[in-house]
Design a protein around this motif. Sequence first.
Motif, mmCIF file in Angstrom:
data_model
loop_
_atom_site.group_PDB
_atom_site.id
_atom_site.type_symbol
_atom_site.label_atom_id
_atom_site.label_comp_id
_atom_site.label_asym_id
_atom_site.label_seq_id
_atom_site.Cartn_x
_atom_site.Cartn_y
_atom_site.Cartn_z
ATOM 1 N N SER A 52 -1.278 -11.468 3.181
ATOM 2 C CA SER A 52 -1.666 -10.842 1.922
ATOM 3 C C SER A 52 -1.487 -11.842 0.783
ATOM 4 O O SER A 52 -0.866 -12.888 0.952
ATOM 5 C CB SER A 52 -0.849 -9.572 1.668
ATOM 6 N N ASP A 72 -5.584 -7.540 5.559
ATOM 7 C CA ASP A 72 -6.838 -7.108 6.182
ATOM 8 C C ASP A 72 -8.007 -7.043 5.202
ATOM 9 O O ASP A 72 -9.094 -6.622 5.552
ATOM 10 C CB ASP A 72 -6.654 -5.751 6.872
ATOM 11 N N TYR A 92 -6.752 0.989 7.096
ATOM 12 C CA TYR A 92 -7.925 0.357 6.503
ATOM 13 C C TYR A 92 -8.894 -0.120 7.585
ATOM 14 O O TYR A 92 -10.097 0.046 7.470
ATOM 15 C CB TYR A 92 -7.488 -0.804 5.613
ATOM 16 N N SER A 93 -8.376 -0.677 8.671
ATOM 17 C CA SER A 93 -9.254 -1.138 9.752
ATOM 18 C C SER A 93 -10.010 0.032 10.374
ATOM 19 O O SER A 93 -11.158 -0.116 10.796
ATOM 20 C CB SER A 93 -8.458 -1.894 10.820
ATOM 21 N N ASP A 109 -1.868 -1.014 12.130
ATOM 22 C CA ASP A 109 -3.169 -1.521 11.720
ATOM 23 C C ASP A 109 -3.672 -2.603 12.670
ATOM 24 O O ASP A 109 -4.828 -2.962 12.640
ATOM 25 C CB ASP A 109 -3.102 -2.052 10.281
ATOM 26 N N LEU A 110 -2.797 -3.146 13.508
ATOM 27 C CA LEU A 110 -3.193 -4.131 14.517
ATOM 28 C C LEU A 110 -3.443 -3.423 15.836
ATOM 29 O O LEU A 110 -2.732 -2.491 16.194
ATOM 30 C CB LEU A 110 -2.079 -5.157 14.729
#
Length: 185
Positions: A52, A72, A92-93, A109-110
Amino acid sequence: MELIGSSYKGDTKNGRMDGKGEYTFPTETKYEGEMKDGMFHGKGVLHFSNGSKYEATWKNGIAKQGSFTFADGLQYQEKDWDYCDGYDRRFYSERCNGLRPAGESQLTDLHPPRLIPDGCYDCGDGFYDPNTRVVTSHAGRFLRNADDSEHEWIARTCRKAWDEVAGVDPEKSVATIPEETSNIN
């Protein structure tokens, strides 16, 4: 700087950071930009080790105006922020790429999520060991010692290496199945 593990590459004036340069913190966060009299001053970007960044205009070491972008690509918005609120809790992904097929959980998120070392928690910016109360980066570098408040928050909310749902007390959430009754003679 060497004493605390930080470093600087760039212009100097009278032995102080002045002009354009790159300051690296012990946490591997890097500031790239303008300096004046040993402080961030002018346009500059903080690049965090997780990918970030915070782009800002600085005055005497204080950010006066800036914007934060997550690793991301999601940009933080102070107004009308609708990401991860009570109505839409997708990552978000997931918003960009859609939801995973049924039966494939997206825990972080991964995808796939990071493997957490035994006995530790994934606290977002690294792994937390509750025995030593130390947070290390995902690469294994020391980040910080957790105080009581952070320790309690991590234990209550973060993903664990062991098979247990965060925030659930197993003794209070045991599901009971009513006994079946039969009228067969």
